[in-house]
Scaffold this active site. Structure first.
Site, PDB file in Angstrom:
ATOM      1  N   LYS A  32       0.821  -1.219   0.000  1.00 33.90           N
ATOM      2  CA  LYS A  32       0.000   0.000   0.000  1.00 33.90           C
ATOM      3  C   LYS A  32       0.854   1.268   0.000  1.00 33.90           C
ATOM      4  O   LYS A  32       0.549   2.229  -0.703  1.00 33.90           O
ATOM      5  CB  LYS A  32      -0.971  -0.005   1.175  1.00 33.90           C
ATOM      6  CG  LYS A  32      -2.094  -1.018   1.004  1.00 33.90           C
ATOM      7  CD  LYS A  32      -3.119  -0.904   2.092  1.00 33.90           C
ATOM      8  CE  LYS A  32      -4.109  -2.055   2.114  1.00 33.90           C
ATOM      9  NZ  LYS A  32      -4.603  -2.545   0.856  1.00 33.90           N
ATOM     10  N   THR A  67      -7.289   0.616   0.617  1.00 39.37           N
ATOM     11  CA  THR A  67      -6.412   1.314  -0.327  1.00 39.37           C
ATOM     12  C   THR A  67      -7.054   2.611  -0.788  1.00 39.37           C
ATOM     13  O   THR A  67      -6.409   3.666  -0.808  1.00 39.37           O
ATOM     14  CB  THR A  67      -6.098   0.410  -1.539  1.00 39.37           C
ATOM     15  OG1 THR A  67      -5.487  -0.798  -1.071  1.00 39.37           O
ATOM     16  CG2 THR A  67      -5.187   1.101  -2.528  1.00 39.37           C
ATOM     17  N   SER A 116     -13.287  -3.519   1.175  1.00 40.00           N
ATOM     18  CA  SER A 116     -11.918  -3.988   1.324  1.00 40.00           C
ATOM     19  C   SER A 116     -11.785  -5.314   0.568  1.00 40.00           C
ATOM     20  O   SER A 116     -12.741  -6.100   0.510  1.00 40.00           O
ATOM     21  CB  SER A 116     -11.619  -4.180   2.810  1.00 40.00           C
ATOM     22  OG  SER A 116     -10.270  -4.497   3.004  1.00 40.00           O
ATOM     23  N   ASP A 146     -12.403  -7.301  -4.053  1.00 40.01           N
ATOM     24  CA  ASP A 146     -11.821  -7.885  -5.265  1.00 40.01           C
ATOM     25  C   ASP A 146     -12.926  -8.398  -6.182  1.00 40.01           C
ATOM     26  O   ASP A 146     -12.863  -8.244  -7.405  1.00 40.01           O
ATOM     27  CB  ASP A 146     -10.865  -9.034  -4.914  1.00 40.01           C
ATOM     28  CG  ASP A 146      -9.657  -8.576  -4.119  1.00 40.01           C
ATOM     29  OD1 ASP A 146      -9.206  -7.436  -4.333  1.00 40.01           O
ATOM     30  OD2 ASP A 146      -9.163  -9.364  -3.292  1.00 40.01           O
TER      31      ASP A 146
END
Length: 152
Positions: free
Chosen positions: A23, A48, A65, A71
């Site tokens: 990150k 992020t 997240s 994702d």
């Protein structure tokens, strides 16, 4: 599978993703390229995205997240042609609990043929390419044709 074309416009929709140990590197990269990124629509997985927005002042559309479904959300946006490219600083040295999600995300990015950078060098190459600031045609799966074949 047959393909068709899709236009990535000069104003790209860019996903920014990083494993925990990367990150800080992504933040540094984003700060370095802040002016180049400013005209584009930026998405990021949760933690992020919040870090990048807070530290750079850029407008970031933060999803969940990564381990909490971010994702998968990002993969859905790619499949819906709502993401044009992805910058993913991933850590090849440490396993993450959501590695299957990461693999699925990379698979979807490959299926839909979007440009993907996986480290600082490849991200620099993408961002400094003459194609970055212009409309670009890419080949993508012809989903309508695929569906017709499957239903015939």
């Amino acid at each position: 599978m047959h393909t068709t074309t899709r236009t990535l416009t000069q104003h790209k929709r860019i996903a920014l993703v990083a494993h925990d140990s990367c990150k800080k590197n992504l933040l540094n990269w984003t700060q370095k390229h802040k002016e180049a990124l400013k005209p584009h629509i930026l998405y990021a997985t949760g933690t992020t995205g919040h870090i990048l927005e807070r530290e750079t002042g850029l407008s970031i559309q933060s999803l969940l997240s990564g381990p909490m479904g971010g994702d998968q959300q990002l993969g859905g946006l790619i499949a819906e042609k709502k993401i044009d490219m992805m910058i993913f600083f991933w850590d090849p040295m440490n396993a993450a609990p959501h590695d299957p999600d990461v693999k699925a995300l990379m698979r979807i990015a490959t299926v839909w043929n979007i440009p993907v950078a996986i480290n600082q060098s490849s991200a620099d190459f993408l961002l400094t390419s003459v194609l970055f600031e212009q409309d670009v045609e890419i080949d993508v799966p012809d989903y309508e044709g695929y569906l017709k074949e499957r239903l015939a």
